[in-house]
Design a protein around this motif. Structure first.
Motif, PDB file in Angstrom:
ATOM      1  N   UNK A  26      11.427   8.679  -0.660  1.00 23.88           N
ATOM      2  CA  UNK A  26      10.819   7.628  -1.478  1.00 23.88           C
ATOM      3  C   UNK A  26      11.587   7.455  -2.781  1.00 23.88           C
ATOM      4  N   UNK A  27      11.991   8.554  -3.394  1.00 25.35           N
ATOM      5  CA  UNK A  27      12.775   8.464  -4.625  1.00 25.35           C
ATOM      6  C   UNK A  27      14.060   7.663  -4.382  1.00 25.35           C
ATOM      7  N   UNK A  71       3.715  -6.073  -9.456  1.00 24.89           N
ATOM      8  CA  UNK A  71       2.484  -5.646 -10.134  1.00 24.89           C
ATOM      9  C   UNK A  71       2.526  -4.181 -10.560  1.00 24.89           C
ATOM     10  N   UNK A  72       2.980  -3.315  -9.671  1.00 21.97           N
ATOM     11  CA  UNK A  72       3.063  -1.888 -10.022  1.00 21.97           C
ATOM     12  C   UNK A  72       4.110  -1.669 -11.097  1.00 21.97           C
ATOM     13  N   UNK A  73       5.197  -2.405 -11.014  1.00 16.53           N
ATOM     14  CA  UNK A  73       6.274  -2.249 -11.987  1.00 16.53           C
ATOM     15  C   UNK A  73       5.822  -2.656 -13.383  1.00 16.53           C
ATOM     16  N   UNK A  86       9.435   8.589  -9.082  1.00 16.70           N
ATOM     17  CA  UNK A  86       8.451   9.292  -8.269  1.00 16.70           C
ATOM     18  C   UNK A  86       7.148   8.548  -8.077  1.00 16.70           C
ATOM     19  N   UNK A  87       7.053   7.320  -8.567  1.00 19.01           N
ATOM     20  CA  UNK A  87       5.799   6.564  -8.503  1.00 19.01           C
ATOM     21  C   UNK A  87       5.493   6.111  -7.077  1.00 19.01           C
ATOM     22  N   UNK A  88       4.415   6.599  -6.504  1.00 20.09           N
ATOM     23  CA  UNK A  88       4.040   6.207  -5.147  1.00 20.09           C
ATOM     24  C   UNK A  88       3.746   4.720  -5.048  1.00 20.09           C
ATOM     25  N   UNK A  89       3.250   4.135  -6.130  1.00 22.83           N
ATOM     26  CA  UNK A  89       2.894   2.715  -6.109  1.00 22.83           C
ATOM     27  C   UNK A  89       4.116   1.825  -5.903  1.00 22.83           C
ATOM     28  N   UNK A  90       5.310   2.350  -6.193  1.00 20.74           N
ATOM     29  CA  UNK A  90       6.526   1.556  -6.030  1.00 20.74           C
ATOM     30  C   UNK A  90       7.196   1.752  -4.671  1.00 20.74           C
ATOM     31  N   UNK A  91       6.660   2.659  -3.860  1.00 15.11           N
ATOM     32  CA  UNK A  91       7.295   2.950  -2.562  1.00 15.11           C
ATOM     33  C   UNK A  91       7.439   1.661  -1.748  1.00 15.11           C
ATOM     34  N   UNK A  92       8.683   1.214  -1.495  1.00 15.55           N
ATOM     35  CA  UNK A  92       8.884  -0.065  -0.822  1.00 15.55           C
ATOM     36  C   UNK A  92       9.054   0.059   0.691  1.00 15.55           C
ATOM     37  N   UNK A  93       8.843   1.271   1.229  1.00 16.74           N
ATOM     38  CA  UNK A  93       9.188   1.524   2.621  1.00 16.74           C
ATOM     39  C   UNK A  93       8.645   0.520   3.625  1.00 16.74           C
TER      40      UNK A  93
END
Length: 220
Positions: A26-27, A71-73, A86-93
């Motif tokens: 994720x990172x 929005x998370x950004x 490390x922000x899970x809210x930004x995980x773009x997977x």
């Protein structure tokens, strides 16, 4: 193709599951996402040791993968880069996987619980990507922002030697590492990712196979 889309291909097994680099995958994807957002003029990243990520432009970019992260950004604007990675809210997977599915490169395989897998159905884009990165390593191509970011992510996750075969040619690990240093240096995003990944984590990643090398790519 976006940097984060190309990074997703590099960090995803052809038959669906992700590379086994734990939470640090994720990172890597967030690093690539921020590189795209910086290229689009949405964020500014300082050049100090642990710079802040600042949103400098509002409004949609027109790229769904990037817009989904906005929005998370916004809530993370002014936060140190190391924490943002490390922000899970930004995980773009999942967003990236669905974007690649719409392009006919992968196919989504939903699960009753948890995130879907994405199976590669058209390996040509990733094969071309690996060839391009190999040309950078051999000196036949000047590294673009995308090239340097992607190579830096692979180096930080200790996957460069494995995932760049056969594009790395006859380079052994130490030669490849020395070759990568001038390509990826002066990249705050890459430096922050390198700091975020503990050496013991990076050193325990398992061997991989490049697509097309032996049928279905078994990476890790």
């Amino acid at each position: 193709m976006l940097i984060v889309e190309e990074t997703f291909l590099l960090l995803t097994k052809d038959h669906g599951p992700t590379e086994r680099v734990g939470a640090y995958r994720r990172h890597g994807l967030v690093t690539a996402l921020l590189a795209d957002l910086e290229e689009a003029g949405v964020v500014r990243i300082g050049d100090e040791a642990d710079p802040k990520v600042t949103v400098v432009r509002g409004g949609a970019t027109g790229r769904p993968v990037l817009d989904e992260a906005l929005p998370a950004l916004d809530g993370l604007s002014g936060t140190r880069l190391g924490k943002v990675l490390g922000a899970k809210a930004l995980d773009p997977g999942t967003a990236v996987g669905r974007s690649l599915a719409a392009q006919g490169i992968v196919q989504e395989v939903p699960h009753r619980f948890g995130a879907p897998d994405f199976v590669v159905v058209n390996p040509a884009p990733e094969i071309a990507l690996r060839r391009r990165l190999g040309e950078v390593l051999s000196g036949r191509r000047t590294a673009t922002t995308a090239d340097a970011t992607e190579l830096g992510i692979l180096k930080a996750l200790n996957l460069a030697y494995r995932l760049l075969a056969p594009g790395r040619g006859e380079f052994d690990r130490s030669t490849l590492d020395r070759t990568l240093v001038p390509v990826v240096q002066d990249r705050p995003l890459v430096a922050a990712l390198q700091r975020a990944v503990p050496p013991v984590t990076a050193s325990t990643t398992v061997a991989v196979t490049a697509p097309g090398a032996a049928g279905v790519a078994e990476r890790h």
